[in-house]
Design an enzyme around this catalytic site. Structure first.
Site, PDB file in Angstrom:
ATOM      1  N   ASN A   1      -8.939  -2.424   1.147  1.00 15.39           N
ATOM      2  CA  ASN A   1      -8.346  -1.131   0.798  1.00 15.39           C
ATOM      3  C   ASN A   1      -7.952  -1.188  -0.670  1.00 15.39           C
ATOM      4  O   ASN A   1      -6.951  -1.809  -1.027  1.00 15.39           O
ATOM      5  CB  ASN A   1      -7.122  -0.847   1.683  1.00 15.39           C
ATOM      6  CG  ASN A   1      -6.393   0.420   1.278  1.00 15.39           C
ATOM      7  OD1 ASN A   1      -6.924   1.254   0.556  1.00 15.39           O
ATOM      8  ND2 ASN A   1      -5.163   0.567   1.751  1.00 15.39           N
ATOM      9  N   TRP A   2      -8.755  -0.550  -1.508  1.00 14.93           N
ATOM     10  CA  TRP A   2      -8.500  -0.610  -2.947  1.00 14.93           C
ATOM     11  C   TRP A   2      -7.283   0.206  -3.353  1.00 14.93           C
ATOM     12  O   TRP A   2      -6.820   0.093  -4.492  1.00 14.93           O
ATOM     13  CB  TRP A   2      -9.723  -0.098  -3.716  1.00 14.93           C
ATOM     14  CG  TRP A   2     -10.922  -0.978  -3.658  1.00 14.93           C
ATOM     15  CD1 TRP A   2     -11.074  -2.145  -2.955  1.00 14.93           C
ATOM     16  CD2 TRP A   2     -12.160  -0.766  -4.349  1.00 14.93           C
ATOM     17  NE1 TRP A   2     -12.330  -2.669  -3.155  1.00 14.93           N
ATOM     18  CE2 TRP A   2     -13.030  -1.842  -4.009  1.00 14.93           C
ATOM     19  CE3 TRP A   2     -12.630   0.217  -5.205  1.00 14.93           C
ATOM     20  CZ2 TRP A   2     -14.324  -1.945  -4.503  1.00 14.93           C
ATOM     21  CZ3 TRP A   2     -13.933   0.124  -5.691  1.00 14.93           C
ATOM     22  CH2 TRP A   2     -14.758  -0.949  -5.350  1.00 14.93           C
TER      23      TRP A   2
ATOM     24  N   HIS B   1      -2.111   5.383   7.115  1.00 11.04           N
ATOM     25  CA  HIS B   1      -1.547   4.270   6.353  1.00 11.04           C
ATOM     26  C   HIS B   1      -0.079   4.555   6.069  1.00 11.04           C
ATOM     27  O   HIS B   1       0.331   5.706   5.874  1.00 11.04           O
ATOM     28  CB  HIS B   1      -2.318   4.075   5.049  1.00 11.04           C
ATOM     29  CG  HIS B   1      -2.003   2.792   4.350  1.00 11.04           C
ATOM     30  ND1 HIS B   1      -0.872   2.624   3.584  1.00 11.04           N
ATOM     31  CD2 HIS B   1      -2.655   1.598   4.320  1.00 11.04           C
ATOM     32  CE1 HIS B   1      -0.856   1.398   3.096  1.00 11.04           C
ATOM     33  NE2 HIS B   1      -1.920   0.753   3.530  1.00 11.04           N
TER      34      HIS B   1
ATOM     35  N   GLU C   1       1.665   4.296   3.550  1.00 13.11           N
ATOM     36  CA  GLU C   1       1.911   5.015   2.303  1.00 13.11           C
ATOM     37  C   GLU C   1       1.663   6.514   2.471  1.00 13.11           C
ATOM     38  O   GLU C   1       2.349   7.341   1.851  1.00 13.11           O
ATOM     39  CB  GLU C   1       1.038   4.425   1.191  1.00 13.11           C
ATOM     40  CG  GLU C   1       1.478   3.020   0.813  1.00 13.11           C
ATOM     41  CD  GLU C   1       0.402   2.166   0.177  1.00 13.11           C
ATOM     42  OE1 GLU C   1       0.680   0.982  -0.083  1.00 13.11           O
ATOM     43  OE2 GLU C   1      -0.719   2.675  -0.050  1.00 13.11           O
TER      44      GLU C   1
ATOM     45  N   GLU D   1       0.149  -2.900  10.431  1.00 12.00           N
ATOM     46  CA  GLU D   1       0.606  -3.186   9.067  1.00 12.00           C
ATOM     47  C   GLU D   1       2.121  -3.028   9.018  1.00 12.00           C
ATOM     48  O   GLU D   1       2.627  -1.934   8.802  1.00 12.00           O
ATOM     49  CB  GLU D   1      -0.079  -2.265   8.061  1.00 12.00           C
ATOM     50  CG  GLU D   1      -0.207  -0.803   8.495  1.00 12.00           C
ATOM     51  CD  GLU D   1      -0.277   0.153   7.325  1.00 12.00           C
ATOM     52  OE1 GLU D   1      -0.814  -0.232   6.285  1.00 12.00           O
ATOM     53  OE2 GLU D   1       0.242   1.273   7.452  1.00 12.00           O
TER      54      GLU D   1
ATOM     55  N   GLY E   1       2.429  -5.221   0.211  1.00 12.84           N
ATOM     56  CA  GLY E   1       2.638  -5.276  -1.225  1.00 12.84           C
ATOM     57  C   GLY E   1       3.922  -5.970  -1.643  1.00 12.84           C
ATOM     58  O   GLY E   1       4.305  -5.923  -2.810  1.00 12.84           O
TER      59      GLY E   1
ATOM     60  N   SER F   1      -0.172  -7.870   3.831  1.00 13.18           N
ATOM     61  CA  SER F   1      -0.274  -8.893   2.776  1.00 13.18           C
ATOM     62  C   SER F   1      -1.085 -10.113   3.217  1.00 13.18           C
ATOM     63  O   SER F   1      -0.741 -11.253   2.901  1.00 13.18           O
ATOM     64  CB  SER F   1       1.112  -9.330   2.293  1.00 13.18           C
ATOM     65  OG  SER F   1       1.771  -8.258   1.645  1.00 13.18           O
TER      66      SER F   1
ATOM     67  N   GLY G   1      -4.221  -5.856  -2.000  1.00 11.49           N
ATOM     68  CA  GLY G   1      -4.384  -6.425  -3.327  1.00 11.49           C
ATOM     69  C   GLY G   1      -5.478  -7.470  -3.439  1.00 11.49           C
ATOM     70  O   GLY G   1      -6.194  -7.520  -4.448  1.00 11.49           O
TER      71      GLY G   1
END
Length: 256
Positions: free
Chosen positions: A12-13, A102, A104, A173, A179, A217, A239
């Protein structure tokens, strides 16, 4: 009967990348990708770069085994929804996967469980596999609410898509581990994955087909540790997916 599945490693960019950086990253992946990889591999790129991925995938043989994914999809079919991207548009670019729900998106765009379920429904209707994200915040974990939260989030998707729920991918997640550099221990992650697996088994006799990824992560250093758990079927990588060698190391760990 036991179903043996390939693990899935999906990058996932997020909102990262440029034409030049993407090309360098994808060339690095193409050069180091096992032929063929013994796990399924995907990258979920920002919408403006879907076409670039397709062009490079056609030009670089090493990317032939890497599936394309998007990071979000509209809950609507089409119409006056400025800025939205429909499932049929993603299908035109050859997307096999799309991330929905997600943390976010839930946090910054106030996406509800119902909206996430609708997005999964749109993806499935277009023949795209939704990667349905579920997870708890640190406050919810400390309050002992982890199971209730993830089961509620997944239940909404099951309710809306029960007839084809075996076609989804689930990604656990933990929000507190995204992150932050913090990671659930393998035992902690496995415990939640087992809860999700049991919930899926109650919903479909094809639950063994559903991959459940860990998305908190995971990196090159801890991937093998996490992927060794019985109900962890892969990873949703943030990441570390932006560094070709780290991503390749995680891919290698998926079949070690």
């Amino acid at each position: 009967m036991t179903i043996t599945m390939k693990k899935l490693i999906a990058g996932n960019w997020k909102m990262n990348g440029s034409l030049a950086a993407n090309e360098a990253l994808l060339k690095g992946l193409a050069t180091g990708m096992p032929a063929p990889p013994r796990c399924a591999v995907a990258v979920c790129v920002p919408a403006p770069y879907l076409g670039q991925f397709r062009a490079l995938a056609n030009a670089l043989p090493g990317l032939s085994a890497v599936d394309l994914g998007a990071q979000d999809v509209s809950s609507q079919v089409a119409g006056a929804f400025t800025g939205e991207v429909s499932a049929s548009m993603l299908k035109d670019f050859g997307c096999r996967y799309v991330i929905v729900g997600h943390s976010e998106r839930r946090q910054y765009h106030a996406e509800t469980d119902a909206v996430v379920a609708q997005k999964a429904q749109q993806a499935l209707a277009a023949g795209i596999t939704p990667i349905v994200c579920v997870g708890e915040t640190l406050a919810q974990r400390e309050a002992g609410q982890t199971q209730a939260v993830v089961k509620r989030q997944l239940a909404a998707v099951i309710h809306a898509n029960g007839h084809c729920i075996s076609e989804i991918v689930v990604a656990y997640e933990p929000v507190w581990a995204i992150g932050t550099g913090k990671t659930a221990t393998p035992d902690e992650a496995q415990a939640v994955h087992a809860v999700l697996r049991a919930q899926l088994k109650a919903a479909t006799d094809q639950a063994a087909r559903v991959k459940i990824l860990y998305g908190g992560s995971m990196n090159a250093a801890n991937a093998a540790w996490l992927l060794g758990q019985p109900d962890i079927d892969g990873g949703l990588i943030g990441g570390a997916s932006l560094k070709a060698q780290d991503f390749l190391t995680i891919i290698a760990a998926a079949f070690a």
